[in-house]
Design an enzyme around this catalytic site. Structure first.
Site, short mmCIF file in Angstrom:
data_model
loop_
_atom_site.label_atom_id
_atom_site.label_comp_id
_atom_site.label_asym_id
_atom_site.label_seq_id
_atom_site.Cartn_x
_atom_site.Cartn_y
_atom_site.Cartn_z
N ASN A 141 15.39 -159.76 10.62
CA ASN A 141 15.72 -158.56 11.40
C ASN A 141 17.19 -158.55 11.84
OD1 ASN A 141 15.78 -160.44 13.44
ND2 ASN A 141 14.09 -159.57 14.62
N GLU A 174 18.07 -160.83 19.53
CA GLU A 174 17.27 -159.92 18.73
C GLU A 174 17.97 -158.55 18.64
OE1 GLU A 174 14.87 -161.11 17.11
OE2 GLU A 174 13.46 -162.28 18.31
N ASP A 219 19.54 -172.16 20.76
CA ASP A 219 18.44 -171.45 21.42
C ASP A 219 17.25 -172.38 21.58
OD1 ASP A 219 17.47 -171.59 18.80
OD2 ASP A 219 17.68 -169.46 18.40
#
Ligand code: PGA
Length: 254
Positions: free
Chosen positions: A131, A138, A67
């Protein structure tokens, strides 16, 4: 799925370095996918030492970042491009998407095409976010998501505030390989250390497979090793006190 638990972050780094170096030993022209973050830092330092000490050889290997941020010059402190320049100085081709690309969506799609053209990942190393994210996938990322431009969550931006100098300086968007791209790796190595990862590790390994915890999609991978320290493994059922925990059926203690 395999889980290996080591005592702490000091034990995790050389073990992660072993696994990455072993992959290059087994296949000298191996293609690696690599994460940034605090978790792999000590492992990368160990790999550098081994390479420069001629105890590891990546001269025929190649690597791809998984990423990158979007909308900033690559030389901005905090980008993954800068991270790898500082923390993994190994003389192999290391490919990164250009964070300044005018069309980041096209950039990351072409980058994913480059991974496929190289033969795909032999070993893709991953971290896990608090998370439950993997790369910049995400919460909400689907199992079949592909390389794309994403909006970063407030948690992820906050986690990078220090590296960029302030929260405001952290880009709002990132480019990421998708969950499906990561799952195409022939082998996956997930690294997690510290108490803050205990809940996302438990959710990823023992919870339902759900887009709410993108790392839970990894449960479907045929060749995956989770390398955890005791703190990150502390909330796994298989390590809970009592008979099941005592037996530790799935965790290999080193
Ligand atoms: P960390 O990040 O290693 O800095 O905790 C992990 C991740 O977000 O993938």
């Amino acid at each position: 799925m395999r889980i290996e638990v080591v005592a702490d972050e000091h034990a995790l780094a050389p073990r992660a370095a072993d696994l990455i170096c072993d992959a290059a030993l087994a296949k000298p022209d191996a293609v690696f996918g690599l994460p940034t973050g605090t978790t792999p830092l000590a492992a990368y330092a160990e790999i550098e030492r081994r390479v420069w000490g001629r105890r590891a050889d990546f001269s025929r290997a190649s690597a791809f970042a998984i990423d990158e941020f979007a909308g900033v010059p690559w030389s901005t402190p905090g980008t993954n491009s800068m991270f790898f320049r500082r923390h993994l100085r190994v003389p192999w081709p290391l490919h990164l998407p250009d964070p300044a690309a005018p069309d980041p969506e096209a950039e990351i799609r072409a980058f994913a095409g480059g991974v496929r053209a190289a033969g795909g990942f032999d070993l893709c190393v991953l971290g896990i976010g608090v998370n439950g994210h993997i790369a910049f996938n995400e919460p909400g990322s689907a199992r079949d998501s592909r390389a794309r431009l994403v909006s970063l969550t407030p948690e992820s931006r906050a986690a990078h505030a220090e590296a960029f100098g302030s929260l405001d300086a952290v880009p709002a968007r990132g480019m990421t390989l998708g969950v499906a791209d990561l799952l195409e790796a022939r082998a996956l190595l997930v690294l997690a250390q510290g108490d803050a990862k205990a809940a996302p590790v438990r959710d990823a390994l023992e919870g339902a497979m759900t887009a709410a915890v993108p790392a839970s999609w990894l449960q479907g991978h045929p060749d995956i090793l989770w390398l955890l320290d005791e703190a990150a493994a502390s909330r796994l059922d298989s390590r809970a006190p009592g008979p099941a925990g005592a037996a530790r059926p799935r965790a290999k203690k080193r």
